[in-house]
Design a protein around this motif. Sequence first.
Motif, PDB file in Angstrom:
ATOM      1  N   UNK A  12       0.824  -1.211   0.000  1.00 41.13           N
ATOM      2  CA  UNK A  12       0.000   0.000   0.000  1.00 41.13           C
ATOM      3  C   UNK A  12       0.856   1.256   0.000  1.00 41.13           C
ATOM      4  N   UNK A  13       1.953   1.240   0.756  1.00 38.53           N
ATOM      5  CA  UNK A  13       2.825   2.413   0.814  1.00 38.53           C
ATOM      6  C   UNK A  13       3.469   2.695  -0.545  1.00 38.53           C
ATOM      7  N   UNK A  14       3.884   1.651  -1.248  1.00 40.88           N
ATOM      8  CA  UNK A  14       4.502   1.852  -2.553  1.00 40.88           C
ATOM      9  C   UNK A  14       3.466   2.270  -3.592  1.00 40.88           C
ATOM     10  N   UNK A  18       3.585   5.720  -5.864  1.00 39.29           N
ATOM     11  CA  UNK A  18       3.332   5.836  -7.300  1.00 39.29           C
ATOM     12  C   UNK A  18       2.238   6.867  -7.562  1.00 39.29           C
ATOM     13  N   UNK A  19       1.210   6.851  -6.728  1.00 42.42           N
ATOM     14  CA  UNK A  19       0.127   7.824  -6.865  1.00 42.42           C
ATOM     15  C   UNK A  19       0.657   9.241  -6.722  1.00 42.42           C
ATOM     16  N   UNK A  20       1.550   9.480  -5.768  1.00 38.66           N
ATOM     17  CA  UNK A  20       2.132  10.814  -5.587  1.00 38.66           C
ATOM     18  C   UNK A  20       2.946  11.228  -6.807  1.00 38.66           C
ATOM     19  N   UNK A  21       3.674  10.293  -7.414  1.00 38.51           N
ATOM     20  CA  UNK A  21       4.451  10.612  -8.613  1.00 38.51           C
ATOM     21  C   UNK A  21       3.540  11.075  -9.741  1.00 38.51           C
ATOM     22  N   UNK A  22       2.352  10.485  -9.833  1.00 37.05           N
ATOM     23  CA  UNK A  22       1.384  10.904 -10.856  1.00 37.05           C
ATOM     24  C   UNK A  22       0.784  12.258 -10.503  1.00 37.05           C
ATOM     25  N   UNK A 328      12.618   9.466  -5.791  1.00 38.23           N
ATOM     26  CA  UNK A 328      12.026   9.073  -4.498  1.00 38.23           C
ATOM     27  C   UNK A 328      11.284   7.738  -4.576  1.00 38.23           C
ATOM     28  N   UNK A 329      10.519   7.528  -5.648  1.00 33.57           N
ATOM     29  CA  UNK A 329       9.777   6.285  -5.794  1.00 33.57           C
ATOM     30  C   UNK A 329      10.722   5.112  -5.993  1.00 33.57           C
ATOM     31  N   UNK A 330      11.701   5.277  -6.850  1.00 34.83           N
ATOM     32  CA  UNK A 330      12.657   4.195  -7.091  1.00 34.83           C
ATOM     33  C   UNK A 330      13.421   3.840  -5.820  1.00 34.83           C
TER      34      UNK A 330
END
Length: 340
Positions: A12-14, A18-22, A328-330
């Motif tokens: 869920x955290x990841x 991803x949602x934040x990156x979008x 940050x996501x990676x």
Amino acid sequence: MTTTPWTPAAAAALADALDHAVLDRGVPGGVLVLGTAGSTEAAGRTVAARGTVAPECGPAGPDDRTRYDLASLTKITATWALTGRALAAGLLDLDEPLRARFPRLPSPGGWLTVRQLLAHSAGLQPETRLDRYLHLDRPLAELLCAEQLVATPGAEHRYINRGYVLLGLLLADAHGTPLDALGDHYWHGLGMRDTEFGPVRRSPAVAPTEQRLRGAPRTWGIPHDPNAALLNGIAGHAGLFSTAADLAVFAEHLLTADDPWLAASLRPQIAVEAGRSRGLGWLVTDTGAAYHHGYTGTSLYLCPALGRYAVLLTNAVYHGFSGSRLTPLRDRILAAVTTP
């Protein structure tokens, strides 16, 4: 192999990351697959898809069957994998000079080894620039090998594309079969039916990448990498299109096949920075992760000790490339894949 499934909280955290990156307009959308090897698909794989494929593809979001330009993940999914098979078949040797098998290759590149090419320690010229060889009446492999080196082979790590361009050419030569045909045979054998070298037909299920000139058509279905495009999309360093579902199959195969090629490839060959080394193809960390990124916004991660993998496919270059956009996501995925 001991497996440690992803926890719901970690998944869920990841997905939120991803949602934040979008939402931050880092990417139009993307697909994240978190998997555990050896489990059934329902029990061992979590898929998170966010955003849209791209504005011109309509409002529908991506899914694990959306095709993305893998960019440098081609190095792993095609060239590294096919090199391992060629080594096992005796068509290549990891440590003998290239010209032992390909005597027409000139110096100094002819004295390099497959190990050095895979580990980015061959000392080849840093800029790919295949356009410099247009209309020259000599095979590209010979032209690449004739260039002067910029470092002593095996002495330092320099991430470059030329070594994988050369490996792609040599794989085709060694087999007497085009690189794309070699790849198709390998991927289809694993059940990866949506993986192929471009160009691929434009559709809402294919993610566009960059608009290079304002007012010009967007790059869509053809390789984003200009050097791969010069090779008609079939290159050892870039040019492959695939889906998150197919890359999950690839990752599960690597983690369950008990292949000595993967184990050998994850041994550090040369230092990159503190805590990171280059194996054969893969980047490996002191925490037990192996991973590789693609310029367009793609990533593949393995943690053999936990039997885990993660696939991230995006078209981050859609808004113009920024190396920090996905960092940050990676980084979060890299940390999470090795966290019990």
